[in-house]
Design a protein around this motif. Structure first.
Motif, PDB file in Angstrom:
ATOM      1  N   VAL A 187      10.468  -6.088  -7.664  1.00  0.00           N
ATOM      2  CA  VAL A 187       9.677  -7.243  -8.082  1.00  0.00           C
ATOM      3  C   VAL A 187       9.395  -7.084  -9.579  1.00  0.00           C
ATOM      4  N   TRP A 222       7.528  -2.465  -8.298  1.00  0.00           N
ATOM      5  CA  TRP A 222       7.046  -3.499  -9.218  1.00  0.00           C
ATOM      6  C   TRP A 222       7.284  -3.027 -10.639  1.00  0.00           C
ATOM      7  N   ARG A 227      13.847  -5.916  -3.148  1.00  0.00           N
ATOM      8  CA  ARG A 227      12.758  -4.924  -3.084  1.00  0.00           C
ATOM      9  C   ARG A 227      12.215  -4.598  -4.477  1.00  0.00           C
ATOM     10  N   VAL A 238       3.129  -0.800  -2.426  1.00  0.00           N
ATOM     11  CA  VAL A 238       3.567  -1.230  -3.755  1.00  0.00           C
ATOM     12  C   VAL A 238       3.639  -0.029  -4.703  1.00  0.00           C
ATOM     13  N   LEU A 241       4.274 -10.538  -5.380  1.00  0.00           N
ATOM     14  CA  LEU A 241       4.350  -9.444  -4.415  1.00  0.00           C
ATOM     15  C   LEU A 241       4.329  -9.995  -2.988  1.00  0.00           C
ATOM     16  N   SER A 264       8.293  -1.212   1.565  1.00  0.00           N
ATOM     17  CA  SER A 264       7.772  -0.953   0.221  1.00  0.00           C
ATOM     18  C   SER A 264       8.547  -1.760  -0.812  1.00  0.00           C
ATOM     19  N   VAL A 265       7.911  -1.982  -1.963  1.00  0.00           N
ATOM     20  CA  VAL A 265       8.554  -2.646  -3.092  1.00  0.00           C
ATOM     21  C   VAL A 265       8.273  -1.849  -4.359  1.00  0.00           C
ATOM     22  N   ALA A 308      -1.419  -2.594  -7.183  1.00  0.00           N
ATOM     23  CA  ALA A 308      -0.464  -1.512  -6.945  1.00  0.00           C
ATOM     24  C   ALA A 308      -1.111  -0.389  -6.153  1.00  0.00           C
ATOM     25  N   ASP A 309      -0.295   0.313  -5.386  1.00  0.00           N
ATOM     26  CA  ASP A 309      -0.780   1.465  -4.619  1.00  0.00           C
ATOM     27  C   ASP A 309      -0.541   2.783  -5.351  1.00  0.00           C
ATOM     28  N   ARG A 317      -1.830 -11.259  -3.924  1.00  0.00           N
ATOM     29  CA  ARG A 317      -0.504 -10.663  -4.100  1.00  0.00           C
ATOM     30  C   ARG A 317       0.563 -11.719  -4.360  1.00  0.00           C
ATOM     31  N   CYS A 359       4.772   1.067  -8.470  1.00  0.00           N
ATOM     32  CA  CYS A 359       4.894   0.305  -9.715  1.00  0.00           C
ATOM     33  C   CYS A 359       5.239   1.211 -10.877  1.00  0.00           C
TER      34      CYS A 359
END
Length: 453
Positions: free
Chosen positions: A314, A288, A312, A257, A251, A285-286, A331-332, A246, A259
């Motif tokens: 990226v 992307w 937050r 994550v 990340l 959380s972020v 990524a999730d 990551r 995205c």
């Protein structure tokens, strides 16, 4: 008019509502001939009817000029007997490009007993392996980049192409002037442009039942040619590569994550509102996103205005396909854009094992991700409205079992459902081509074909 599209591409949203109202007024007054139809695809609230009107205003003068040019060229299409159907694919993306990655396995899978595959390229030869692979997949690969529209049309006509497939539509660096000269008896709008090109340009639009329900056929100048599952091809041969750490892609070491690697012009303020709400309620959380020099700073500023720490967000560089698919596995959940959906980025995410949530509208580009999800058996990830989109994404981000179930189904479906079965997809596409050819040889006009119930 072009400045409107540039501001959307920069995610410069301060005057967006007024700009969008001005676009609608220009169409209503019939003065939108300088308004690019491609730009209109990403404007919220635009209807399929307005998008068709825009296409026809945009091409009005060129269609008139083309009629005179066609008369001078005087192309004729004699009966060719029982020889193979000759396909001509027309594009400037026969290189390391998303369209090439989508189409390559289709070109390679075409049944050579029944079809000859020609490609007409007006883009640069980048010297990369994809270019060589595309050329090898075709019976004839011709660089027409130095030819005028008229000379290119004469070459295509002399080659005896039966069905010419325009892979560009009104996208960047398109050469609509070639198809306007009608160098083949059947012209098809396929894959590259998610909408109608308007009257007197293409005979057919390749689509599917989810994208363009039959009761909306009047919004499309072309006859609708229905694929049984999805119009969107994506092969199985693209390697995923090894997933990086990551920290290697910027990340954080922990946290959920979200995205979205769509181009910035597809991001609307309404959808960005939802993304920021998700960041606010999903701890650590972020989001992307794709780095874009003109848009990244504006998106950070918009996050701050919505009470979200800009850190937050990226941003990832635009990478070659193999490297992108490798990192994408980190990524999730992918969050789709609206009203201009993910296309290749959606199927790439699913290929990499990343679920996607979307919210379709009425227009072709707003329904692409839903078409893709249905073709991989994940129609439950298609929300009915933006509130449902938020709830769906929030539920998947905060319920580990629910997300695990979706990922398990995605893994099981990758090679068992139609989306990534390029061989079966090609057979279905060839069935449409055969019907087009038979109708032409029987002097029947273009009409709705394929499975549309």
């Amino acid at each position: 008019m072009d400045s409107f599209g540039r501001k959307r591409g920069m995610c410069e949203w301060s005057d967006l509502v007024a700009d969008d109202l001005a676009l609608g007024a220009a169409l209503a007054d019939g003065i939108g001939h300088r308004l690019s139809p491609f730009h209109l695809l990403s404007v919220p609230g635009m209807t399929p009817h307005q998008q068709r009107a825009c296409s026809e205003l945009w091409t009005r003068d060129r269609r008139s000029a083309a009629r005179a040019a066609r008369s001078a060229l005087d192309f004729s299409f004699p009966e060719r007997g029982s020889r193979k159907i000759r396909l001509g694919y027309l594009s400037n993306d026969f290189q390391e490009h998303a369209t090439a990655h989508l189409l390559i396995e289709v070109l390679e899978a075409h049944a050579r007993d029944d079809f000859e595959v020609f490609a007409y390229s007006f883009g640069a030869d980048d010297g990369l392996p994809m270019r060589r692979r595309l050329a090898a997949a075709c019976d004839r690969f011709v660089d027409i980049s130095d030819l005028s529209d008229s000379a290119a049309a004469e070459l295509i006509h002399a080659d005896g192409v039966d069905i010419l497939l325009d892979l560009k539509g009104f996208t960047a660096r398109a050469r609509t002037g070639i198809v306007l000269l009608r160098p083949a008896p059947v012209i098809v709008n396929y894959l590259g442009y998610p909408g109608t090109m308007g009257a007197d340009i293409c005979d057919y639009l390749v689509t599917d039942r989810f994208l363009t329900p039959a009761d909306r056929a009047q919004d499309y100048a072309e006859a609708l040619a229905y694929m049984p599952h999805t119009y969107h091809p994506h092969g199985r041969g693209t390697p995923l590569g090894r997933r990086p750490a990551r920290h290697a892609v910027g990340l954080p070491d922990r946290g959920f994550v979200f995205c979205c690697f769509n181009q910035p012009y597809k991001i609307s303020p309404e959808v960005f509102d939802i993304w920021c709400r998700l960041l606010a309620v999903v701890p650590d959380s972020v989001l992307w996103l794709l780095d874009h020099p003109e848009a990244t700073g504006n998106l950070r500023g918009e996050a701050i205005r919505r009470g979200v720490d800009a850190r937050r967000l990226v941003f990832g560089a635009n990478l070659p396909q193999v490297e992108h698919l490798a990192r994408l596995q980190l990524a999730d959940l992918m969050l789709d854009t609206s009203p201009f959906n993910a296309h290749t980025t959606a199927s790439d995410a699913l290929w990499a094992g990343v679920p996607l949530v979307t919210c379709p509208g009425e227009t072709f580009p707003s329904r692409v991700a839903g078409s893709i999800l249905n073709a991989i058996g994940l129609g439950d990830l298609v929300a009915e409205n933006l509130d449902g989109y938020f709830e769906l994404a929030y539920g998947l981000a905060t319920d580990e079992e629910r997300l695990a179930d979706v990922k398990t189904r995605l893994s099981a479906n990758r090679l068992a459902t139609p989306l990534f079965d390029s061989a079966a997809y090609t057979l279905d596409l060839e069935s449409l081509y055969r019907t087009m050819a038979v109708r032409h040889r029987s002097d029947l006009p273009p009409d709705m074909i394929g499975v549309c119930e």
